[in-house]
Design a protein around this motif. Sequence first.
Motif, PDB file in Angstrom:
ATOM      1  N   ARG A 193       0.817  -1.412  -0.072  1.00 39.03           N
ATOM      2  CA  ARG A 193       0.041   0.136  -0.115  1.00 39.03           C
ATOM      3  C   ARG A 193       0.949   1.379   0.176  1.00 39.03           C
ATOM      4  NH1 ARG A 193      -2.852   2.272   4.370  1.00 39.03           N
ATOM      5  NH2 ARG A 193      -2.144   0.594   5.678  1.00 39.03           N
ATOM      6  N   HIS A 195      -0.801   4.602  -0.359  1.00 38.18           N
ATOM      7  CA  HIS A 195      -1.379   5.725  -0.045  1.00 38.18           C
ATOM      8  C   HIS A 195      -2.475   5.359   0.939  1.00 38.18           C
ATOM      9  CE1 HIS A 195      -1.147   7.318  -4.217  1.00 38.18           C
ATOM     10  NE2 HIS A 195      -1.503   6.280  -4.838  1.00 38.18           N
ATOM     11  N   LEU A 271      -5.070   1.587  -3.698  1.00 37.45           N
ATOM     12  CA  LEU A 271      -4.355   2.024  -2.538  1.00 37.45           C
ATOM     13  C   LEU A 271      -2.947   1.696  -2.915  1.00 37.45           C
ATOM     14  CD1 LEU A 271      -6.254   1.602   0.447  1.00 37.45           C
ATOM     15  CD2 LEU A 271      -6.217   3.739  -0.777  1.00 37.45           C
TER      16      LEU A 271
END
Length: 490
Positions: A193, A195, A271
Motif C-alpha cells: 500500500r 496511499h 491504494l
Amino acid sequence: MPINQSQNSFTSDNGATKPHALKRTMSVWNCFTLGFSVVSPVVGLYAIFGVQNLVTGGGWISALALCLVMQMMVAAVYAELSSQFPIAGGAYKWARQLIGPRTGQYAGVIYVSSTIAMLTTTAYTGGMWLSAVFIGGNVQGPTAVLSGAAFLLICTMVNLVDQSIFKVINLLGVCAEVIGSICVALVLFFFFRVHPVSELFQHLGTGLAPTDIAAFLAAVAIAGWAFIGFDACSTIAEEAHNPERMIPRAIFLSLCAVGTVVLFNSSSLMLSVEHDVLVEASATSDPISPIITSTIGAWAAKPFLAIVMIAFLSCGSSVVNYVSRIVFSMAREGNMPAHLSHVTRHKIPRNAILTTISLSGLGLLFGLNDGAVATIIAFGTGGLYAMFSMTTGVGLYARLTGRWNPALGALKLGNWGLAINAVAFVWAVFELINIAWPREYVVAAGAPWWQLWAVPLVLGSILGVTTLHILINNKYRSTKNETQKASQQV
C-alpha cells in the motif's frame, strides 16, 4: 381474494399436478457457493474496475458501497418471497403466482433474455481468459468468439453430468476466488500500500464524466454489474433441502460475501499504485493483471491468470445452472415448449440446459462486432435491473392489495417488510433508469446512436414482441372457442 399460499403449488392452469420435478441435493453451502459464483467477486471486479477509473477518475468506492446497501434491500424482498414460495424459476414464478399468468409471461421473457445476455457476456470474457492461459495474448473477433464457444462447451459438460460434479466445480471456483481475490488483496493492502485510505475518496470528476454529479451517477450505474446474480439462489429452490429457510440464508450470505470482497479488493488495488499508473492501466482490456505483476512480481502472472480462469469457469457454469432453471420453470407452466421441462433420470433439465447454451452461443456471434458486444453487456445489466424492478414492484403491489401475506413465510420481517420493499422498488427503478441513460463518455468513442440507447431499445423490443405474441395468442384462443361453440350448436 388472496391466492393459494402453498409453498409447492406446482399446478397447471387446469389444476393438474405437473409431473416434472427436480431432485433435492443442494445444501445451504451448495446454494451459497452457487450464488457466490454467479455474483463472483473476480468477474464483477474485472467488469467494473477499469471502466470506473476511466469514467469517474477515482473516488467511486462510495458509489460501490451505496449500490451494495441498496441491493441488500432488493435481496431482502427476494429472500422474503423465496421463504414462502421456494419454487424453480424464482422471480418468474412469483410474478405468475402473485399477479397472474400474463404478468408471469412478461417476467419470464425479461428474466430469460437478460440472463442469457449475462451468460453471453460471461462466456465472451471468460473465453478470453481461457485463451490467455493456453494460447497467450489478446484475442479479438472470430478468435474471441471461438474461445467463448469453447468456454460454453466446458460449462455445458459441467451442467449435464451429475450434480456432484457441478458442486466440485463450484467449490473450486470459491477456492479460486479466495486465492485470487481475498489473499491477493490482503497482500497488496498490508505489504504494497502506497496511499492512505483517504485516497479512495479523491479524484472524483477527473475522468471522462463532465461533472462530479455525472461521475457519481455513472459510478452507481457501473457498480450495478458487480451485485447482480444473487437471485440465482432462488431459482434452484426445488433442488435445495429445507428451501424455505436455506434459500433466504444463501441469498444474504452470497451477496454480503461478494460485496465485502469487491469493496476490499477495489480498495486494495487503488491504494497499491500511483493514480496516474492506475488510470493508464484502466485504459487496457486487462487493468488488474499489470498491477498485480508490477507489485507482487512477474512470477505471479501465470498463476493469477489460471486462478481468474477457474473463477470465470465456475461463474459461467453457475450462470448456466441459473438460467436453465428459469427456462425449465417457464416450460413447465406452458410458456415455452413442453420438452424443455423434461428431466433426465438424474433429475437434470438437460433440454433446458442445451437450449440455454444454444441461445447464448448465438449471442456470441455478436462478438464479431465490438459495438454489438457492448450492447449485449449493457442489456444484460439493464435487463436484470428491470427484473429487480418488476419483482419488487410485484411484491409491493401484492403486499398492499392482500394478494400476498408475508407473515406466512419462514422469513418474517414484520413491519420493516413494507418499508424495505418500498425502498427496494424505488431503488431498482432508479438504477434501471440510471443504467439505461445514454452516456457518450461511457461507451467507445464514435459509438452509433443505437448503442447509446441499447437498454431501452432492446428491452422495448422484447416487451413489444411479447405483447404482440400475447395479443395474437388471445385472438387465436378466442377464435378457436367461437368455432367450437358454433360446431356444438350445429
